[in-house]
Design a protein around this motif. Structure first.
Motif, PDB file in Angstrom:
ATOM      1  N   GLY A  41     -15.061   2.788   2.919  1.00 46.81           N
ATOM      2  CA  GLY A  41     -16.314   3.541   2.788  1.00 46.81           C
ATOM      3  C   GLY A  41     -16.510   4.626   3.819  1.00 46.81           C
ATOM      4  N   HIS A  42     -16.947   4.254   5.030  1.00 44.57           N
ATOM      5  CA  HIS A  42     -17.219   5.264   6.060  1.00 44.57           C
ATOM      6  C   HIS A  42     -15.930   5.973   6.457  1.00 44.57           C
ATOM      7  CE1 HIS A  42     -20.513   2.435   6.435  1.00 44.57           C
ATOM      8  NE2 HIS A  42     -21.191   3.292   7.129  1.00 44.57           N
ATOM      9  N   TYR A  43     -16.095   7.198   6.956  1.00 41.31           N
ATOM     10  CA  TYR A  43     -14.899   8.007   7.229  1.00 41.31           C
ATOM     11  C   TYR A  43     -13.973   7.379   8.270  1.00 41.31           C
ATOM     12  CZ  TYR A  43     -16.771   9.915  11.659  1.00 41.31           C
ATOM     13  OH  TYR A  43     -17.236  10.066  12.933  1.00 41.31           O
ATOM     14  N   ASN A  44     -14.523   6.526   9.172  1.00 37.84           N
ATOM     15  CA  ASN A  44     -13.637   5.961  10.193  1.00 37.84           C
ATOM     16  C   ASN A  44     -13.791   4.452  10.344  1.00 37.84           C
ATOM     17  OD1 ASN A  44     -11.521   6.219  11.981  1.00 37.84           O
ATOM     18  ND2 ASN A  44     -12.849   6.615  13.751  1.00 37.84           N
ATOM     19  N   VAL A  45     -14.150   3.769   9.256  1.00 34.10           N
ATOM     20  CA  VAL A  45     -14.146   2.293   9.313  1.00 34.10           C
ATOM     21  C   VAL A  45     -12.704   1.813   9.464  1.00 34.10           C
ATOM     22  CG1 VAL A  45     -14.173   2.054   6.776  1.00 34.10           C
ATOM     23  CG2 VAL A  45     -14.912   0.163   8.188  1.00 34.10           C
ATOM     24  N   THR A  46     -11.783   2.512   8.839  1.00 31.85           N
ATOM     25  CA  THR A  46     -10.365   2.145   8.966  1.00 31.85           C
ATOM     26  C   THR A  46      -9.920   2.290  10.422  1.00 31.85           C
ATOM     27  OG1 THR A  46     -10.082   3.021   6.746  1.00 31.85           O
ATOM     28  CG2 THR A  46      -8.079   2.583   7.974  1.00 31.85           C
ATOM     29  N   GLY A  47     -10.402   3.367  11.079  1.00 32.49           N
ATOM     30  CA  GLY A  47     -10.038   3.595  12.482  1.00 32.49           C
ATOM     31  C   GLY A  47     -10.536   2.469  13.376  1.00 32.49           C
ATOM     32  N   SER A  48     -11.744   1.972  13.104  1.00 40.73           N
ATOM     33  CA  SER A  48     -12.267   0.889  13.930  1.00 40.73           C
ATOM     34  C   SER A  48     -11.360  -0.341  13.819  1.00 40.73           C
ATOM     35  CB  SER A  48     -13.699   0.548  13.513  1.00 40.73           C
ATOM     36  OG  SER A  48     -14.173  -0.530  14.273  1.00 40.73           O
ATOM     37  N   GLY A  49     -10.919  -0.639  12.595  1.00 42.07           N
ATOM     38  CA  GLY A  49      -9.985  -1.762  12.412  1.00 42.07           C
ATOM     39  C   GLY A  49      -8.677  -1.525  13.148  1.00 42.07           C
ATOM     40  N   GLN A  50      -8.196  -0.282  13.074  1.00 46.86           N
ATOM     41  CA  GLN A  50      -6.936   0.053  13.763  1.00 46.86           C
ATOM     42  C   GLN A  50      -7.091  -0.128  15.277  1.00 46.86           C
ATOM     43  OE1 GLN A  50      -3.939   1.090  12.861  1.00 46.86           O
ATOM     44  NE2 GLN A  50      -4.128   1.620  10.706  1.00 46.86           N
ATOM     45  N   VAL A  51      -8.175   0.455  15.829  1.00 46.32           N
ATOM     46  CA  VAL A  51      -8.341   0.435  17.283  1.00 46.32           C
ATOM     47  C   VAL A  51      -8.544  -0.997  17.780  1.00 46.32           C
ATOM     48  CG1 VAL A  51      -9.776   1.272  19.195  1.00 46.32           C
ATOM     49  CG2 VAL A  51      -9.204   2.804  17.320  1.00 46.32           C
ATOM     50  N   MET A  52      -9.403  -1.766  17.077  1.00 50.02           N
ATOM     51  CA  MET A  52      -9.604  -3.171  17.468  1.00 50.02           C
ATOM     52  C   MET A  52      -8.275  -3.920  17.411  1.00 50.02           C
ATOM     53  SD  MET A  52     -13.055  -4.934  16.103  1.00 50.02           S
ATOM     54  CE  MET A  52     -14.635  -4.104  16.171  1.00 50.02           C
TER      55      MET A  52
ATOM     56  N   CYS B  12       0.831  -1.216   0.000  1.00 48.55           N
ATOM     57  CA  CYS B  12       0.000   0.000   0.000  1.00 48.55           C
ATOM     58  C   CYS B  12       0.861   1.259   0.000  1.00 48.55           C
ATOM     59  CB  CYS B  12      -0.886   0.033   1.243  1.00 48.55           C
ATOM     60  SG  CYS B  12      -2.051  -1.314   1.301  1.00 48.55           S
ATOM     61  N   CYS B  13       0.213   2.398  -0.111  1.00 44.11           N
ATOM     62  CA  CYS B  13       0.898   3.679   0.039  1.00 44.11           C
ATOM     63  C   CYS B  13      -0.138   4.701   0.515  1.00 44.11           C
ATOM     64  CB  CYS B  13       1.521   4.128  -1.277  1.00 44.11           C
ATOM     65  SG  CYS B  13       0.313   4.578  -2.532  1.00 44.11           S
ATOM     66  N   THR B  14       0.335   5.898   0.842  1.00 41.04           N
ATOM     67  CA  THR B  14      -0.619   6.940   1.253  1.00 41.04           C
ATOM     68  C   THR B  14      -1.125   7.677   0.007  1.00 41.04           C
ATOM     69  OG1 THR B  14       1.072   8.640   1.460  1.00 41.04           O
ATOM     70  CG2 THR B  14       0.635   7.303   3.427  1.00 41.04           C
ATOM     71  N   LEU B  15      -2.213   8.418   0.207  1.00 46.48           N
ATOM     72  CA  LEU B  15      -2.791   9.159  -0.919  1.00 46.48           C
ATOM     73  C   LEU B  15      -1.869  10.304  -1.348  1.00 46.48           C
ATOM     74  CD1 LEU B  15      -6.544   9.201   0.179  1.00 46.48           C
ATOM     75  CD2 LEU B  15      -5.471   7.742  -1.530  1.00 46.48           C
ATOM     76  N   GLY B  16      -1.033  10.788  -0.439  1.00 48.62           N
ATOM     77  CA  GLY B  16      -0.057  11.823  -0.807  1.00 48.62           C
ATOM     78  C   GLY B  16       0.932  11.292  -1.840  1.00 48.62           C
ATOM     79  N   GLU B  17       1.353  10.047  -1.681  1.00 46.87           N
ATOM     80  CA  GLU B  17       2.257   9.452  -2.677  1.00 46.87           C
ATOM     81  C   GLU B  17       1.573   9.343  -4.026  1.00 46.87           C
ATOM     82  OE1 GLU B  17       5.446   6.644  -1.961  1.00 46.87           O
ATOM     83  OE2 GLU B  17       4.300   6.026  -0.206  1.00 46.87           O
TER      84      GLU B  17
ATOM     85  N   TYR C  74      -9.322   7.613  10.928  1.00 44.52           N
ATOM     86  CA  TYR C  74      -8.277   7.158   9.999  1.00 44.52           C
ATOM     87  C   TYR C  74      -8.814   7.184   8.574  1.00 44.52           C
ATOM     88  CZ  TYR C  74      -5.026   5.571  13.584  1.00 44.52           C
ATOM     89  OH  TYR C  74      -4.135   5.521  14.621  1.00 44.52           O
ATOM     90  N   ARG C  75      -8.050   7.834   7.694  1.00 45.16           N
ATOM     91  CA  ARG C  75      -8.413   7.892   6.279  1.00 45.16           C
ATOM     92  C   ARG C  75      -8.246   6.505   5.655  1.00 45.16           C
ATOM     93  NH1 ARG C  75      -5.028  12.477   3.406  1.00 45.16           N
ATOM     94  NH2 ARG C  75      -3.556  10.767   3.122  1.00 45.16           N
ATOM     95  N   MET C  76      -8.757   6.311   4.440  1.00 47.07           N
ATOM     96  CA  MET C  76      -8.700   4.994   3.788  1.00 47.07           C
ATOM     97  C   MET C  76      -7.284   4.439   3.657  1.00 47.07           C
ATOM     98  SD  MET C  76      -9.264   5.719  -0.240  1.00 47.07           S
ATOM     99  CE  MET C  76     -10.948   6.247  -0.138  1.00 47.07           C
ATOM    100  N   ASP C  77      -6.273   5.338   3.661  1.00 44.78           N
ATOM    101  CA  ASP C  77      -4.886   4.874   3.538  1.00 44.78           C
ATOM    102  C   ASP C  77      -4.215   4.784   4.903  1.00 44.78           C
ATOM    103  OD1 ASP C  77      -4.999   7.569   3.943  1.00 44.78           O
ATOM    104  OD2 ASP C  77      -3.428   8.095   2.525  1.00 44.78           O
ATOM    105  N   ASN C  78      -5.017   4.718   5.969  1.00 43.87           N
ATOM    106  CA  ASN C  78      -4.523   4.548   7.336  1.00 43.87           C
ATOM    107  C   ASN C  78      -3.804   5.767   7.895  1.00 43.87           C
ATOM    108  OD1 ASN C  78      -5.245   1.737   8.175  1.00 43.87           O
ATOM    109  ND2 ASN C  78      -4.186   1.294   6.254  1.00 43.87           N
ATOM    110  N   VAL C  79      -4.038   6.943   7.322  1.00 42.66           N
ATOM    111  CA  VAL C  79      -3.470   8.173   7.875  1.00 42.66           C
ATOM    112  C   VAL C  79      -4.460   8.739   8.896  1.00 42.66           C
ATOM    113  CG1 VAL C  79      -2.853  10.574   7.339  1.00 42.66           C
ATOM    114  CG2 VAL C  79      -2.100   8.717   5.833  1.00 42.66           C
TER     115      VAL C  79
END
Ligand code: SF4
Length: 439
Positions: A291-302, A135-140, A396-401
């Motif tokens: 999709g959702h603005y913080n679905v990535t965050g939920s995965g990170q926190v869990m 993966c990479c960030t959206l900035g890249e 967390y954004r879709m790219d985990n930022v």
């Protein structure tokens, strides 16, 4: 009038952080920079379908009666503390801080806790666990990518500013001429509005993405393939393979068209393997269109709290993860849970009817700022503030930022945040469990 700048839009995984909100006192008058969906989300804070007090519904009644927060929290705590196998679902449209409390509540209750990934990019997560994630960030992407592939996704409708902020149109450090420096490919059975903007539209047959990706991997190795694969001609597949090899930095964005069609996580397995193959020739990465603005965050926190990103089962006292057995729909369809809490999501609108028919029969709690199909069939409804509009919080954004969402206005008087509601339920559940142990 006052303009609040650098506001973060709490709607989709693009998590735009350049929104301006025009305020008249505590009232949102308008937004600048937000897309139509984001604009509506901000304005939903003062919409008519806002719930302004906790409510309770008797069994077999469609009528709700208003109750106090103290009563609703007590009832919610009693339901969760006394359940043998509660389900907690949602989490994707709230802050990481609330998600962290929710995971502790799930552990204390021996619950199954699951976020919307299980009906969305869960297959992507499973594929990443199997074959890794280049993966990479959206900035890249913005600064380097000269080849953008949207596979099975339609950002014009689902992530409206994705193309203008990060992929096709912006001028980046090594992509100074913007879209003139990039080639855009869309792989989709339909001529979507995104496909209409693409340089190349590969019109794969519905459900044949695995075959097409397999053929693409085969041709880039110089081996032969059938004349037509997934409805796409051999020469077109070869041309796509050559195009991918010829570019300096390719990015594959993928969405529901591959995670929710035949093959599911295996489609993502092979997409990741294709991207890994491409790195023998050039630089290639992939990003899931979360999709959702913080679905990535939920995965990170869990993950950092318990080791797994969704579909987590605490019933044995330690976290267990087995999507297919421990996802929200598995539990509901097998009629396994005896209580449920839904927060920051709307399974009533998005789950199969069979799952929600069972949900409607058991004791349920729904925490949500608005009236939704889920609140309509829940027993206890607890209104909350809107993170990113009335409440600060990390996402967390879709790219985990990670990006900190801002507060732009005050919530209606007396409305509590998701985090505070969960903290109060958690504290009370602990007391009830301690009382039970002491008996
Ligand atoms: S693209 Fe997504 S995050 Fe950006 S303004 Fe639109 S809905 Fe909000």
């Amino acid at each position: 009038m006052k303009v609040v700048t650098d506001v973060v839009c709490p709607f989709c995984g693009t998590l735009c952080d350049d929104i301006k909100v025009i305020m008249d006192g505590n009232r949102i008058v308008d937004t600048l920079n937000a897309c139509v969906i984001g604009n509506e989300k901000f304005k939903s804070a003062q919409a008519g379908h806002r719930i302004l007090a906790p409510m309770e519904r008797e069994d077999n009644s469609a009528e709700f009666a208003p109750v106090s927060y103290d009563y609703a929290i007590e009832r919610a705590a009693q339901i969760l503390a006394n359940a043998r196998r509660p389900l907690m679902y949602g989490w994707s449209s709230t802050s990481c801080e609330a998600q962290a409390v929710g995971n502790e509540l799930a552990e204390v209750c021996g619950a199954v806790t699951d976020n919307t990934a299980s009906v969305c990019h869960g297959p992507s997560v499973m594929a990443i666990q199997t074959v890794g994630a280049p993966c990479c960030t959206l900035g890249e992407v913005k600064n380097r990518a000269d080849l953008i592939i949207y596979w099975g996704c339609n950002p014009v409708h689902a992530h409206p500013r994705h193309m203008s902020r990060y992929t096709t149109y912006p001028r980046g450090f090594f992509t100074e001429r913007g879209f003139k420096d990039r080639t855009m490919v869309v792989v989709d059975p339909r001529p979507t509005d995104t496909a209409k903007q693409a340089d190349i539209h590969v019109q794969v047959e519905q459900g044949k993405d695995y075959e097409l990706l397999d053929a693409l991997r085969t041709v880039i190795r110089g081996e032969d393939i059938p004349d037509v694969v997934g409805g796409v001609k051999k020469e077109d597949i070869k041309a796509l393979g050559d195009l991918c090899k010829s570019r300096k930095f390719g990015v594959l964005f993928f969405g529901m068209g591959v995670t929710q069609s035949i093959g599911k996580h295996r489609n993502i397995d092979i997409a990741i393997s294709f991207v890994a193959d491409m790195n023998k020739y050039t630089k290639f990465t992939l990003v899931a269109m979360r999709g959702h603005y913080n679905v990535t965050g939920s995965g990170q926190v869990m993950s950092w709290q318990s080791g797994f990103p969704f579909s987590m089962d605490f019933s044995r006292g330690y976290p267990r993860y087995n999507p297919g057995e421990t996802a929200a729909n598995d539990i509901l369809q097998r009629q396994e849970c005896d209580a449920a809490l839904v927060i920051a999501s709307d399974p009533g609108a998005h789950f199969p009817v069979s799952s929600m028919k069972y949900y409607a029969q058991i004791p349920t709690i729904c925490i949500d700022p608005h009236e939704t199909p889920t609140t309509g069939i829940s027993k206890i409804v607890i209104p909350s503030t809107i993170v990113g509009v009335e409440e600060e919080g990390n996402a967390y954004r879709m790219d985990n930022v990670p990006i900190r969402c801002r507060k732009v206005c005050d919530a209606p008087e007396g409305i509590l945040s998701d985090k505070e509601i969960l903290e109060r339920i958690l504290a009370r559940v602990k007391e009830i469990k301690a009382e039970k142990k002491g008996q």
